[in-house]
Design an enzyme around this catalytic site. Structure first.
Site, mmCIF file in Angstrom:
data_model
loop_
_atom_site.group_PDB
_atom_site.id
_atom_site.type_symbol
_atom_site.label_atom_id
_atom_site.label_comp_id
_atom_site.label_asym_id
_atom_site.label_seq_id
_atom_site.Cartn_x
_atom_site.Cartn_y
_atom_site.Cartn_z
ATOM 1 N N LYS A 80 0.853 -1.197 0.000
ATOM 2 C CA LYS A 80 0.000 0.000 0.000
ATOM 3 C C LYS A 80 0.884 1.241 0.000
ATOM 4 C CE LYS A 80 -3.858 2.039 2.628
ATOM 5 N NZ LYS A 80 -4.740 1.875 3.782
ATOM 6 N N SER A 155 -9.610 2.159 2.978
ATOM 7 C CA SER A 155 -8.717 2.863 2.074
ATOM 8 C C SER A 155 -7.734 1.941 1.349
ATOM 9 C CB SER A 155 -7.936 3.905 2.874
ATOM 10 O OG SER A 155 -7.128 3.272 3.862
ATOM 11 N N SER A 179 -9.918 -0.270 7.258
ATOM 12 C CA SER A 179 -9.384 -0.118 5.896
ATOM 13 C C SER A 179 -8.757 -1.365 5.289
ATOM 14 C CB SER A 179 -8.354 1.013 5.864
ATOM 15 O OG SER A 179 -8.983 2.226 6.117
#
Length: 483
Positions: A80, A155, A179
């Protein structure tokens, strides 16, 4: 043989056995990215082929020499884009960090590299992890591989979409209020948020420091347990890191829930829960009951207060954490300005997106004198009460079972027009972060549109093994439950 359809552990075994090479695995991931990523947009940065294959070759030699013997050696991974990677662009999907190349790597990333994983690239996300749909990224929307009209969740939407689309074998995500678990549910993959302090936050660009935690996203529970075992470590560079002796998470991969007490919070099955999601979750609960688990409904209480408490605390921490992005030392700086204050103002106004600005303003407001006691301190007290409610629940139950999200993935554009609606989508995941607990999401069915539904299992602090055991047992018997 489609290498990217294998789980990370299966691929690792084939590489170790000499059936495929690390280079072939890396090439398979790159080919898949070339094939589908234009449509899905999982990645912000994909490393160039020469760099990736050189790293894969180096790993392959170490495997052949017996230096690397772990289960993930040679396996392609995506990271990420809020975790620092030395010399590789790390943007947090924000214009303000569009040119930022860190001089060091996050501890979790280093642990993966030591284990021989091959980094393919950095995944798209909501800007600074603020969002639940991966639509607030400065690099465009990520799409759900199951239906590209829909969001992948957020996210960590890029990481979950990349795993679901076979663009990497597994990925790292971060979880501040759901997330990892919510996008895993939307994308039909498995994701774990470990107990706060289990994985070092060193090198994770902070959103809400008291809530953030790095965790794995993968195809199944075995992969997640294996990855978590590798990335967990006590790190003196992170003052919140916990020294744990019990990080042998793969030892919990047992099909055994006989006598396990599972609590089902009535509050999570009320208004706002999609009937198809409810049905899939209850069917999953029945699978565990058939295997010998003891199910019981109970009142968790305080659920209504979790969202306001979370957004006050997270926004307050964000406004403090994001004050470092000012156009001085690194990141984006406005072209024309008059004086220092004007440079700060213009750089931040041009560099941050709307959702990030909204949360910075909210956070600055609740921390301002006159409002600090009324909002921020009250939110901290609520956080303590939520932890107490969970402590009480875990004095009676081994695991809590709930949905990961109230609905399946909404269509792109539906949530952004109404931020409050987007915030309410985190209702089942937020409390877990406020209480620092571990949680796992496992796919448990699809709705009538073919969109995945995720089951969430929550454990007490440092009891990851309980939720891994329950999730593994469910996964092994899922088909019999008529998914």
């Amino acid at each position: 043989m489609e290498l990217m359809s294998l789980t990370a552990v299966e691929l690792g075994k084939k590489i170790k056995a000499g059936e495929v090479t690390a280079m072939e695995a890396a090439k398979a991931a790159l080919d898949k990215i070339k094939e589908v990523d234009e449509k899905i947009n999982s990645y912000v940065t994909v490393l160039d082929e020469v760099t990736i294959l050189a790293r894969a070759k180096e790993v392959q030699k170490q495997i052949e020499d017996g230096v690397l013997t772990g289960p993930l050696a040679g396996v392609p991974v995506a990271i990420k884009d809020n975790m620092c990677t030395e010399g590789i662009l790390t943007t947090c999907s924000s214009k303000i960090l569009s040119n930022f190349k860190p001089t060091f790597s996050a501890e979790a990333v280093l642990n993966l590299e030591k284990a021989g994983a091959v980094i393919i690239g950095k995944t798209n996300m909501d800007e600074f992890a603020m969002g639940s749909t991966t639509e607030t990224s400065a690099y465009g929307v990520t799409r759900n591989p199951h239906n590209t009209e829909h969001v992948p969740g957020g996210s960590s939407g890029g990481s979950c979409a990349a795993v679901a689309a076979g663009e990497c074998s597994f990925a790292l995500g971060s979880d501040t209020g759901g997330s990892i678990r919510q996008p895993s549910s939307f994308c039909g993959v498995t994701g774990i948020k470990p107990t706060y302090g289990t994985v070092s936050r060193y090198g994770l660009i902070a959103y809400g420091s008291s809530l953030d935690q790095i965790g794995p996203v993968a195809k199944d529970v075995t992969d997640c347990a294996t990855i978590l075992e590798i990335i967990s470590s006590h790190d003196l560079k992170d003052s919140t890191s916990v020294a744990r002796e019990d990080t042998d998470f793969t030892s919990a991969l047992k099909e055994d829930v006989k006598g396990m007490k599972i609590g089902i919070p009535k509050d999570y099955f009320g208004e706002g829960l999609d009937p198809e999601v409810r049905e899939a979750i209850m069917k999953a609960a029945k699978v565990l009951e058939d295997k010998g688990a003891v199910l019981e409904e109970f009142d968790l209480s305080l659920v209504d207060y979790a969202i306001p408490a979370y957004y006050v605390i997270a926004s307050a921490e964000a406004s403090s954490n994001l004050s470092r992005f000012d156009g001085v030392k690194y990141g984006y700086r406005t072209e024309e300005y008059e004086g220092l204050h004007n440079m700060y103002k213009k750089s931040r106004s041009e560099g941050f997106g709307a959702e990030v600005k909204r949360r910075i303003m909210l956070g600055s407001f609740v921390l301002s004198s006159g409002y600090y006691d009324a909002y921020y301190l009250k939110a901290l007290r609520t956080k303590a009460l939520i932890k107490q409610a969970f402590d009480k629940a875990f004095s009676r139950y081994d695991v809590i079972l709930s949905p990961a999200a109230p609905t399946t993935a909404p269509k792109i554009g539906e949530s952004l027009s109404d931020p409050i609606k987007m915030y309410l989508g985190d209702i089942y995941t937020i409390s877990v972060n406020l209480a620092g607990l571990p949680g796992i999401t496992v796919p448990c069915g699809v709705d009538n549109k073919g969109l995945p539904i995720g089951l969430q299992l929550i454990g007490d602090c440092f009891k990851e093994k309980e939720i891994i055991r329950a999730a593994y047992t469910y996964e092994q018997n899922r088909e019999k439950g008529g998914e």
